[in-house]
Design an enzyme around this catalytic site. Structure first.
Site, PDB file in Angstrom:
ATOM      1  N   ALA A 118       0.797  -1.220   0.000  1.00 42.75           N
ATOM      2  CA  ALA A 118       0.000   0.000   0.000  1.00 42.75           C
ATOM      3  C   ALA A 118       0.832   1.273   0.000  1.00 42.75           C
ATOM      4  CB  ALA A 118      -0.910  -0.013   1.230  1.00 42.75           C
ATOM      5  N   ASN A 187       1.148  -4.344   7.909  1.00 40.63           N
ATOM      6  CA  ASN A 187       2.237  -4.882   7.105  1.00 40.63           C
ATOM      7  C   ASN A 187       3.074  -3.741   6.530  1.00 40.63           C
ATOM      8  OD1 ASN A 187       2.004  -7.896   7.020  1.00 40.63           O
ATOM      9  ND2 ASN A 187      -0.087  -7.345   6.475  1.00 40.63           N
ATOM     10  N   HIS A 217      -1.340   6.563   5.149  1.00 44.40           N
ATOM     11  CA  HIS A 217      -0.049   6.207   5.745  1.00 44.40           C
ATOM     12  C   HIS A 217       0.861   7.421   5.597  1.00 44.40           C
ATOM     13  CE1 HIS A 217      -1.276   2.021   5.798  1.00 44.40           C
ATOM     14  NE2 HIS A 217      -1.588   2.126   4.529  1.00 44.40           N
TER      15      HIS A 217
HETATM   16  N1  LIG Z   1       1.602  -5.353   2.295  1.00 44.78           N
HETATM   17  C1  LIG Z   1       0.474  -4.675   2.343  1.00 44.78           C
HETATM   18  O1  LIG Z   1       0.454  -3.463   2.096  1.00 44.78           O
HETATM   19  C2  LIG Z   1      -0.788  -5.399   2.701  1.00 44.78           C
HETATM   20  C3  LIG Z   1      -2.004  -4.716   2.673  1.00 44.78           C
HETATM   21  C4  LIG Z   1      -3.168  -5.411   2.976  1.00 44.78           C
HETATM   22  C5  LIG Z   1      -3.107  -6.740   3.325  1.00 44.78           C
HETATM   23  N2  LIG Z   1      -1.896  -7.384   3.366  1.00 44.78           N
HETATM   24  C6  LIG Z   1      -1.815  -8.796   3.731  1.00 44.78           C
HETATM   25  O2  LIG Z   1      -2.513  -9.558   2.768  1.00 44.78           O
HETATM   26  C7  LIG Z   1      -3.339 -10.521   3.435  1.00 44.78           C
HETATM   27  C8  LIG Z   1      -4.541 -10.830   2.563  1.00 44.78           C
HETATM   28  O3  LIG Z   1      -5.346  -9.673   2.436  1.00 44.78           O
HETATM   29  P1  LIG Z   1      -6.802  -9.733   1.773  1.00 44.78           P
HETATM   30  O4  LIG Z   1      -7.363  -8.377   1.885  1.00 44.78           O
HETATM   31  O5  LIG Z   1      -6.752 -10.405   0.458  1.00 44.78           O
HETATM   32  O6  LIG Z   1      -7.544 -10.688   2.829  1.00 44.78           O
HETATM   33  P2  LIG Z   1      -8.903 -11.518   2.602  1.00 44.78           P
HETATM   34  O7  LIG Z   1      -9.354 -11.882   3.957  1.00 44.78           O
HETATM   35  O8  LIG Z   1      -9.812 -10.791   1.696  1.00 44.78           O
HETATM   36  O9  LIG Z   1      -8.416 -12.825   1.836  1.00 44.78           O
HETATM   37  C9  LIG Z   1      -7.506 -13.744   2.376  1.00 44.78           C
HETATM   38  C10 LIG Z   1      -7.735 -15.073   1.673  1.00 44.78           C
HETATM   39  O10 LIG Z   1      -6.701 -15.992   2.045  1.00 44.78           O
HETATM   40  C11 LIG Z   1      -7.306 -17.248   2.314  1.00 44.78           C
HETATM   41  N3  LIG Z   1      -6.416 -18.021   3.190  1.00 44.78           N
HETATM   42  C12 LIG Z   1      -6.143 -17.800   4.491  1.00 44.78           C
HETATM   43  N4  LIG Z   1      -5.263 -18.741   4.934  1.00 44.78           N
HETATM   44  C13 LIG Z   1      -4.990 -19.538   3.876  1.00 44.78           C
HETATM   45  C14 LIG Z   1      -4.171 -20.679   3.692  1.00 44.78           C
HETATM   46  N5  LIG Z   1      -3.446 -21.190   4.698  1.00 44.78           N
HETATM   47  N6  LIG Z   1      -4.125 -21.257   2.472  1.00 44.78           N
HETATM   48  C15 LIG Z   1      -4.850 -20.771   1.441  1.00 44.78           C
HETATM   49  N7  LIG Z   1      -5.656 -19.684   1.558  1.00 44.78           N
HETATM   50  C16 LIG Z   1      -5.721 -19.074   2.762  1.00 44.78           C
HETATM   51  C17 LIG Z   1      -8.656 -16.916   2.932  1.00 44.78           C
HETATM   52  O11 LIG Z   1      -9.533 -17.989   2.816  1.00 44.78           O
HETATM   53  C18 LIG Z   1      -9.073 -15.716   2.071  1.00 44.78           C
HETATM   54  O12 LIG Z   1      -9.708 -16.128   0.886  1.00 44.78           O
HETATM   55  C19 LIG Z   1      -3.676  -9.855   4.772  1.00 44.78           C
HETATM   56  O13 LIG Z   1      -3.963 -10.832   5.757  1.00 44.78           O
HETATM   57  C20 LIG Z   1      -2.428  -9.075   5.089  1.00 44.78           C
HETATM   58  O14 LIG Z   1      -1.524  -9.874   5.850  1.00 44.78           O
HETATM   59  C21 LIG Z   1      -0.763  -6.730   3.055  1.00 44.78           C
END
Ligand SMILES: NC(=O)c1ccc[n+]([C@@H]2O[C@H](COP(=O)([O-])OP(=O)(O)OC[C@H]3O[C@@H](n4cnc5c(N)ncnc54)[C@H](O)[C@@H]3O)[C@@H](O)[C@H]2O)c1
Length: 263
Positions: A118, A187, A217
């Protein structure tokens, strides 16, 4: 590990981030890369993409893109890298745990990278850290209160957040603690810590603000190289308000660069 002219990508997780990454790869919008399939926790009916077992994913993919959360990264990173498959992480807050970070660092021959997600400015902060070190970095994140509620919060704190009429500081402390306490929301502090190569230099501040229609941010850093200030405001993803809509596009940008470097 797969070989061939196209960079074959497996997408771990199919939520707000993973669904966009998979959709775009499948549509062929990332030059030099293709979707090999998605890796899910359990089979999902009606999904348009091939669903890969771990065995198939590690056999057929050059890269796995983690879009599934810190726990999924912890559970699978070492195995992916040991199979010779590269790993692009979204949930790099997991690397705040030094034990896990050491395991991942020792694993290979696959290579681990993480997304800027982000935020931006990481290249400049990395250069400044290399030039003379960074004395301190403050990462202030401002989000809507309801999306900052965490399972570990007691009823009083939850209530304060849910009924906040103005900005409330929810957290101020080391980036490593922020990434652990708010695994889906901070993150970005982890990304900054990884860019400057020093978790202790980074302080995270998290503000719950009922007026925060956009997620903000603000990154402020100083050191011998200079003084830096970045302000980023992202629209939340329509699929998950905790996540900024830009994040999957940051991953797609990284995939395109990795595919180009491979050629
Ligand atoms: N770096 C960044 O700027 C940033 C920003 C937002 C989110 N994130 C990270 O990205 C992750 C995902 O975000 P999102 O908005 O897509 O979340 P989300 O909840 O919309 O989707 C997460 C998906 O992962 C699946 N999942 C969870 N554990 C799993 C596993 N062991 N195996 C397979 N699938 C699995 C869930 O079923 C869900 O479909 C967040 O948890 C966060 O850690 C990072």
């Amino acid at each position: 590990m797969a070989t061939g002219s196209m960079y074959r990508v497996g997408v771990l997780g199919h939520g707000a981030i993973g669904s966009v990454v998979a959709e775009q790869l499948a549509a062929g919008t990332v030059h030099g890369a293709q979707l090999e399939g998605v890796i899910l926790r359990r089979p999902q009916a009606g999904l348009e993409h091939e669903q890969l077992s771990w065995e198939a994913a590690l056999e057929r993919c050059d890269l796995v893109v983690e879009c599934a959360g810190q726990q999924a990264l912890r559970e699978n990173a070492v195995c992916i890298l040991a199979s010779g498959v590269d790993l692009l992480a979204s949930s790099m807050g997991a690397l705040a745990d030094p034990e896990f970070a050491a395991q991942v660092q020792a694993a290979g021959p696959g290579r681990l990278s993480s997304t800027a997600g982000a935020i931006g400015g990481l290249d400049l902060l990395g250069a400044a850290a290399r030039m003379g070190g960074i004395d301190q970095v403050l990462v202030t994140t401002r989000k809507l209160p309801a999306i900052l509620v965490q399972p570990w919060m007691d009823a009083q704190l939850r209530g304060e957040l849910e009924q906040a009429a103005g900005p409330v500081e929810v957290f101020r402390g080391p980036a490593a603690a922020a990434a652990q306490d708010f695994p889906k929301s901070l993150n970005v502090a982890a990304a900054v810590a990884l860019a400057v190569g020093d978790w202790d230099a980074v302080t995270a501040r998290l503000i719950a603000d009922p007026e925060a229609g956009l997620t903000e941010h603000r990154i402020e850093a100083r050191g011998p190289a200079g003084e830096y200030s970045f302000s980023i405001k992202n629209h939340p993803s329509p699929r998950n308000p905790r996540t900024s809509g830009i994040v999957p596009w940051a991953l797609l940008h990284s995939i395109r660069q990795a595919a180009a470097a491979r050629r």
